[in-house]
Design a protein around this motif. Structure first.
Motif, short mmCIF file in Angstrom:
data_model
loop_
_atom_site.label_atom_id
_atom_site.label_comp_id
_atom_site.label_asym_id
_atom_site.label_seq_id
_atom_site.Cartn_x
_atom_site.Cartn_y
_atom_site.Cartn_z
N ASN A 44 0.83 -1.21 0.00
CA ASN A 44 0.00 0.00 0.00
C ASN A 44 0.87 1.27 0.00
OD1 ASN A 44 -2.35 -1.53 0.02
ND2 ASN A 44 -2.57 -1.44 2.25
N LEU A 45 1.93 1.26 0.80
CA LEU A 45 2.82 2.42 0.85
C LEU A 45 3.51 2.65 -0.48
CD1 LEU A 45 4.45 1.94 4.39
CD2 LEU A 45 2.73 3.63 3.72
N LYS A 46 3.88 1.55 -1.14
CA LYS A 46 4.53 1.66 -2.44
C LYS A 46 3.58 2.24 -3.48
CE LYS A 46 7.16 -1.02 -5.83
NZ LYS A 46 7.69 -2.36 -6.19
N ARG A 47 2.33 1.77 -3.47
CA ARG A 47 1.34 2.29 -4.42
C ARG A 47 1.11 3.79 -4.18
NH1 ARG A 47 -3.80 0.04 -3.61
NH2 ARG A 47 -4.37 0.91 -5.64
N GLU A 48 1.09 4.17 -2.92
CA GLU A 48 0.86 5.58 -2.61
C GLU A 48 2.05 6.43 -3.04
OE1 GLU A 48 -0.71 8.28 1.19
OE2 GLU A 48 -0.40 6.12 1.42
N ALA A 49 3.26 5.94 -2.86
CA ALA A 49 4.45 6.67 -3.27
C ALA A 49 4.51 6.86 -4.78
CB ALA A 49 5.70 5.96 -2.77
N GLU A 50 3.96 5.88 -5.53
CA GLU A 50 3.99 5.94 -7.00
C GLU A 50 2.73 6.57 -7.57
OE1 GLU A 50 4.62 1.92 -8.14
OE2 GLU A 50 6.74 1.88 -7.50
N ASN A 51 1.90 7.18 -6.70
CA ASN A 51 0.66 7.84 -7.12
C ASN A 51 -0.27 6.90 -7.88
OD1 ASN A 51 1.33 10.39 -6.04
ND2 ASN A 51 2.60 10.84 -7.83
N LEU A 52 -0.35 5.67 -7.41
CA LEU A 52 -1.24 4.69 -8.03
C LEU A 52 -2.56 4.57 -7.30
CD1 LEU A 52 1.38 1.89 -8.81
CD2 LEU A 52 0.49 3.66 -10.34
N CYS A 53 -2.79 5.48 -6.34
CA CYS A 53 -4.05 5.49 -5.60
C CYS A 53 -4.47 6.94 -5.39
CB CYS A 53 -3.90 4.77 -4.26
SG CYS A 53 -2.62 5.43 -3.20
N SER A 54 -5.65 7.14 -4.86
CA SER A 54 -6.17 8.50 -4.66
C SER A 54 -5.38 9.21 -3.56
CB SER A 54 -7.65 8.44 -4.28
OG SER A 54 -7.84 7.70 -3.09
N GLN A 55 -5.57 10.54 -3.49
CA GLN A 55 -4.86 11.33 -2.48
C GLN A 55 -5.59 11.24 -1.14
OE1 GLN A 55 -4.88 14.79 -5.33
NE2 GLN A 55 -2.83 15.11 -4.46
N ARG A 56 -4.90 11.67 -0.08
CA ARG A 56 -5.40 11.48 1.28
C ARG A 56 -6.46 12.49 1.70
NH1 ARG A 56 0.02 10.34 4.98
NH2 ARG A 56 0.59 8.30 4.07
N GLY A 57 -6.65 13.56 0.97
CA GLY A 57 -7.51 14.64 1.42
C GLY A 57 -8.97 14.25 1.57
N LEU A 58 -9.67 15.03 2.40
CA LEU A 58 -11.11 14.83 2.59
C LEU A 58 -11.86 15.11 1.29
CD1 LEU A 58 -13.61 14.36 4.37
CD2 LEU A 58 -13.46 16.77 5.07
N VAL A 59 -11.44 16.15 0.60
CA VAL A 59 -12.01 16.46 -0.71
C VAL A 59 -11.24 15.66 -1.76
CG1 VAL A 59 -12.46 18.30 -2.38
CG2 VAL A 59 -12.62 18.78 0.07
N PRO A 60 -11.92 15.00 -2.68
CA PRO A 60 -11.24 14.19 -3.70
C PRO A 60 -10.18 14.99 -4.46
CG PRO A 60 -13.60 13.79 -3.76
CD PRO A 60 -13.40 14.92 -2.80
N ASN A 61 -9.07 14.33 -4.76
CA ASN A 61 -7.96 14.90 -5.52
C ASN A 61 -7.27 16.07 -4.80
OD1 ASN A 61 -8.44 13.08 -7.71
ND2 ASN A 61 -10.09 14.46 -8.42
N THR A 62 -7.32 16.06 -3.47
CA THR A 62 -6.60 17.07 -2.67
C THR A 62 -5.84 16.35 -1.56
OG1 THR A 62 -8.41 17.44 -1.10
CG2 THR A 62 -8.39 18.80 -3.11
N ASP A 63 -4.91 17.10 -0.95
CA ASP A 63 -4.13 16.54 0.15
C ASP A 63 -4.53 17.12 1.50
OD1 ASP A 63 -2.49 14.82 -1.34
OD2 ASP A 63 -1.25 16.51 -1.99
N GLY A 64 -5.57 17.94 1.53
CA GLY A 64 -5.96 18.58 2.78
C GLY A 64 -6.54 17.61 3.79
N GLN A 65 -5.82 17.41 4.89
CA GLN A 65 -6.27 16.47 5.91
C GLN A 65 -6.65 17.14 7.22
OE1 GLN A 65 -2.59 13.72 5.05
NE2 GLN A 65 -4.09 12.53 6.22
#
Length: 788
Positions: A601-622
Motif C-alpha cells: 500500500n505504501l509503495k502504491r501511494e508513493a507511486e501515485n497509483l491510488c487516490s490522495q489522502r484529502g477529505l475532498v477528492p484529488n486534494t491533500d488537505g487532511q
C-alpha cells in the motif's frame, strides 16, 4: 503645568540671632522631594550674603530664588523670603544705576513687591529710540544681550541672544535670529527627549536680559527687560496668570532648564524632577499714536513645566504603555468576540466578562513584558556602552517601580498560562475508526452450547496506538526546557554575563576577587537574564523549525500521517461549536492488515497509483478547523452523555457490567454518527468546506456563523496544535522567562531561579499529562492503562 517646588526653611531668627547655618528640619520640596542642592547651599549662601555681603553668595541665593519661580510667601523662609529679608535689611547700601530695586551686592530679581507697579514699568516710559522699516534710518533689529551666571553665582560673560541662546528648539542660525527682527511674528515649537536635557544642561545657566539701543546722539545703552513668570506665586496665588496687569509682579532673571534642584540625596544622581521653560514669548507694544516707531519696553513672558523623571525615557515608556495598552484592550475584545461566536452564545453574561478579563490579562502581560525588557535593555546597552557619561542608572525608587511592573507581568502571564492549561485538559475528543469488518467467523453462543456466524471484530489496537501517540505529543515543545535552563545558567554563571548587571561602568565579563565588586542592579540583572533567555530560546526555535523538523522528526505532521496509516480520524472540539478535524481515512480502504500488504500500500501511494489522502477528492488537505451547527452539537452531546456515564453518578445505580455495555454501545453509536456526518449522510446536519478569509486568519475568528450547516475551514497550518503545548510556545516561553526573573529578583540567585524554573516546568508537565490522560480516557473509552 506641574506642581510648584517650594523650599521650606528655618525660622527667620536663624541668621540674625544664632548666625547658624543649620536648622532642625530637612529641606523638603513639593511632593516629598528633598533637594540636595538647597539642603547644602541655601543656608550658607544666605548667611554669607547677609553677614559678609559676599557678592557670589548673594548671586547664588538669588539663583535659588529664581529656581523657586521667584515665588514668595510671608509665612515661610524659603529662598525668596530670605532674599527679601536681606534686601529689606540692607536699605543703607547704595543702589545700582539709581534703580531702587537693584541693591548693591544683590542681584536685581524683582520690580518691587507692590501690586500695581507692572503697568508703570510696561507702559509709562517709552524706549529712547525708534524703529523704521525703510529709509536711511532703517532699524529693524532688536539687539538683545544678557549677563549670564552659573548656579553658584559666578558671572560668566556678556553675550548676545542670537544663535539660539534662549531657544531650546534646534534650527538654522538664520531662522533662530528671525525671532529678534522687529515687526516679524515668530513662532517655534518642538519636542525634546528628557535624556537630551539631562545631557545638555547638567546645571542651570541664569540670564539677566537687556535690550541694547542707541539714542539720537548714537550713544549705546542697555535697557533692562522685565519678565512675566507665569509660575510665580505670591502668598500661594498665581498673580501673573491674572488677566489684569495691575496684579502682576514682574521679575528679571530667567533660566531655561533646571536639572539640579530636583536631585535627591546625591548631586551626582539622576534628578527626580526637571524644570523646563516650555513657553517663552517676547512681546513688543508701540507707543499709541507714535509716528517715529517708538515702543515701550519689551516683555518676556515665560512658563515652566515640571517633568517627573522616572527615567530618561519615561515619556517614551508612558507613550508605549498607553499605545500598547490600548492595543491590548482591542485584542482582548476581538478574542472575546471570537470566543462568543465559537461557543454559540449571543448574550453578554458574567462568563463573557470573566473571559474578557482573562484575555486582557494575557495581552496586558505581553505589554508589560515588552516594556520592561525594552527598558531594561536600554539601561544595559546605553549605560554599559557609553564613553562619555550621559546616562546614569535609576535610583532605588525607580527600580522598585520597575520590579513592580515585572511582578505584574508575571502574575498576569501566570493567569493566562493556567487558563490555557485548563482549556487544553477539558477538550472533547473522539477517534473515528473507519475500519470495517472483513468477513464472518463462527462464534460460540454462551449458554446455548451452539455456534453462529458473526462479523470479524475490528481491532481496537489501532485506536489505542493513535490515542497513545496523541497523549505523547501533548507536551511537545519547540525548545528543550532542560537544555534552555542549563544553557542560560552556563552563560550567566560560568561565562560571566551576570557581571554585566553590576552597578559599575565596566563591560568586562570577569571580575578580580581582590578588587571592589559593586552591588547588582536589579534592572540590569533582569535585562541580562531576559536577553540570555530570549536569545537561547530563539536559537532553539530556529534550529527546531528549520533543521530538526525538516530533516529529523516532525511529531505534529507524523501524527497526521499516523492517523492516515491507522485509518483513524480525530474529531476534536475545543469550544462548544468550534474545533478541529484530522482526516485519517485510509486511501486503501483498510489498515488492519499484514506487513506485506502494508508495504504494498505504501509503495502504491508513493507511486501515485491510488487516490490522495484529502477529505475532498484529488486534494491533500487532511486538517481542518470546524465550526459546527448547534443541531449537530446537540446530537453529539446526547450520544456523548451515554459514553461518559460510566464516570458519572449514574454508575452507582447500575451494575458495572451493564454500565460498560452501555458505554461500548455508545462508543459504536458515536463512531457511526461521526463517520456518517463526515460522509454527508445527515442532510439536516451537513457541512461544506471553504477557505478562511485573510482577515479571519489575522484576527483569529470566523465571520460566518454555522446556522443550518457546519463549516470546515481548510487548515494547512495544523492549527489543532493550539490545544497542545506545541501551539502555545510563546506563552510558555514568556511565562518561564518571567518565572525565572521573578525568582532571581527576589533572591538574587540565578542557580536557585534555574532549579525552581525547571521544577515548576516538570510539575505542570506532569499535571498536563496526567489530567490529559484521564480526560482522553473518559472521552474516547480508551483504557488509561494503555496511555504512556
Amino acid at each position: 503645568m506641574g506642581f510648584q517646588k517650594v523650599v521650606v526653611r528655618c525660622e527667620p531668627t536663624f541668621i540674625n540671632t544664632s548666625r547658624s547655618c543649620t536648622c532642625s528640619e530637612p529641606n523638603i520640596l513639593g511632593v516629598s522631594l528633598t533637594s540636595e542642592w538647597f539642603a547644602k547651599y541655601l543656608q550658607s549662601s544666605a548667611a554669607a550674603c547677609w553677614v559678609y555681603a559676599n557678592l557670589t553668595s548673594c548671586q547664588a541665593l538669588g539663583n535659588m530664588c529664581v529656581m523657586n519661580m521667584n515665588s514668595y510667601e510671608s509665612s515661610t523662609f524659603d529662598a525668596c523670603r530670605l532674599f527679601q529679608f536681606i534686601f529689606e535689611n540692607t536699605a543703607g547700601l547704595r543702589t545700582v544705576h539709581s534703580f531702587s530695586f537693584w541693591r548693591q551686592n544683590l542681584p536685581w530679581l524683582f520690580y518691587g513687591d507692590q501690586l500695581g507697579l507692572a503697568p508703570q514699568v510696561l507702559s509709562t516710559t517709552p524706549l529712547p529710540t525708534n524703529f523704521s522699516f525703510k529709509g536711511q534710518n532703517q532699524n529693524t533689529k532688536l539687539k538683545f544681550v544678557a549677563a549670564s551666571y552659573d548656579v553658584r553665582g559666578n558671572f560668566l560673560k556678556w553675550q548676545t541672544l542670537e544663535g539660539g541662546v534662549l531657544q531650546l528648539c534646534p534650527d538654522t542660525e538664520t531662522r533662530l535670529n528671525a525671532a529678534y527682527s522687529f515687526g516679524t511674528t515668530y513662532q517655534q515649537s518642538c519636542e525634546i527627549p528628557v535624556s537630551k536635557l539631562l545631557t545638555d544642561f547638567p546645571t542651570p545657566i541664569f540670564y539677566d536680559v537687556y535690550l541694547e539701543y542707541t539714542d539720537e546722539n548714537q550713544h549705546r545703552y542697555i535697557w533692562a527687560v522685565p519678565v512675566l513668570n507665569l509660575n510665580l506665586q505670591h502668598n500661594k496665588i498665581f498673580v501673573n496668570q491674572d488677566s489684569s496687569s495691575g496684579k502682576w509682579l514682574l521679575t528679571r532673571r530667567i533660566f531655561l532648564v533646571d536639572t539640579l534642584s530636583g536631585r535627591e540625596n546625591d548631586l551626582e544622581s539622576q534628578p527626580r524632577l526637571v524644570r523646563v521653560a516650555t513657553q517663552i514669548s517676547l512681546s513688543i507694544h508701540l507707543v499709541p499714536n507714535t509716528k517715529n516707531g517708538n515702543i515701550y519696553p519689551p516683555l518676556i513672558t515665560i512658563a515652566y513645566s515640571d517633568v517627573d523623571v522616572r527615567d530618561p525615557t519615561s515619556q517614551s515608556v508612558e507613550i508605549a504603555l498607553g499605545v500598547l495598552g490600548g492595543l491590548a484592550v482591542l485584542s482582548s475584545l476581538l478574542k472575546t468576540a471570537g470566543w462568543k461566536r465559537r461557543v454559540g452564545s449571543p448574550m453578554i453574561d458574567l462568563q463573557t466578562v470573566v473571559k474578557f478579563l482573562v484575555y486582557y490579562a494575557g495581552d496586558l502581560a505581553n505589554v508589560f513584558f515588552i516594556i520592561t525588557v525594552g527598558t531594561g535593555l536600554y539601561w544595559l546597552i546605553f549605560f554599559k556602552a557609553q564613553k562619555s557619561v550621559s546616562v546614569l542608572l535609576p535610583v532605588p525608587a525607580q527600580e522598585e517601580r520597575f520590579v513592580t511592573f515585572v511582578g505584574c507581568a508575571f502574575a498576569l502571564k501566570a493567569l493566562q498560562f493556567l487558563h490555557k492549561l485548563i482549556s487544553q485538559i477539558t477538550i472533547d475528543i473522539f477517534f473515528i475508526d473507519w475500519e470495517r469488518p472483513k468477513g464472518k467467523v463462527l462464534k460460540a453462543v454462551e449458554g446455548e452450547g451452539g455456534v453462529r456466524n458473526a462479523t470479524v471484530p475490528v481491532s481496537i489496537w489501532r485506536t489505542y496506538f493513535v490515542a497513545n501517540e496523541w497523549n505523547e505529543i501533548q507536551t511537545v515543545r519547540k525548545i528543550n526546557p532542560l537544555f534552555q535552563v542549563l544553557t542560560v545558567l552556563f552563560f550567566l554563571e560560568v561565562v560571566g554575563f551576570k557581571n554585566l548587571a553590576l552597578m559599575d561602568s565596566s563591560s568586562s565579563l570577569s571580575r578580580s576577587q581582590s578588587s571592589y565588586i559593586a552591588p547588582y542592579s536589579r534592572i540590569l540583572r533582569y535585562a541580562v537574564s531576559a536577553a540570555a533567555w530570549l536569545v537561547i530560546a530563539l536559537m532553539q526555535i530556529v534550529f527546531f523549525v528549520v533543521f530538526y523538523e525538516r530533516f529529523i522528526e516532525d511529531k505534529i505532521r507524523q501524527f497526521v500521517d499516523l492517523c492516515c496509516m491507522s485509518n483513524i480520524s480525530v474529531f476534536l472540539l475545543s469550544h462548544k461549536c468550534f474545533g478541529y478535524y484530522i482526516h485519517g481515512r485510509s486511501v486503501h480502504g483498510h489498515a488492519d492488515t499484514n506487513m506485506e500488504e502494508m508495504n504494498m500500500n505504501l509503495k502504491r501511494e508513493a507511486e501515485n497509483l491510488c487516490s490522495q489522502r484529502g477529505l475532498v477528492p484529488n486534494t491533500d488537505g487532511q486538517t481542518f478547523q470546524i465550526a459546527v451547527s448547534s443541531q449537530m452539537r446537540q446530537h453529539y452531546d446526547r450520544i456523548h452523555e451515554t459514553l461518559t456515564r460510566r464516570n458519572g453518578p449514574a454508575r452507582l445505580l447500575s451494575s458495572p457490567a451493564s454500565t460498560f455495555e452501555q458505554s461500548i454501545k455508545a462508543y459504536h453509536t458515536m463512531n457511526k454518527f461521526l463517520a456518517s456526518f463526515i460522509d454527508h449522510v445527515h442532510k439536516e446536519m451537513d457541512y461544506f468546506i471553504k477557505d478562511k478569509l485573510l482577515l479571519e486568519r489575522i484576527l483569529g475568528m470566523e465571520f460566518m456563523e454555522p446556522m443550518e450547516k457546519s463549516i470546515f475551514y481548510n487548515d494547512e497550518g495544523y492549527s489543532f496544535s493550539s490545544v497542545l503545548y506545541y501551539g502555545n510556545e510563546a506563552t510558555l516561553l514568556i511565562y518561564d522567562l518571567l518565572f525565572f526573573c521573578v525568582v532571581d529578583l527576589a533572591c538574587q540567585n540565578f542557580i536557585l531561579a534555574a532549579c525552581l524554573t525547571y521544577l515548576q516546568q516538570e510539575i505542570f508537565r506532569f499535571i498536563r499529562n496526567t489530567v490529559g490522560q484521564k480526560n482522553l480516557a473518559s472521552k474516547t473509552l480508551v483504557d488509561q492503562r494503555f496511555l504512556i
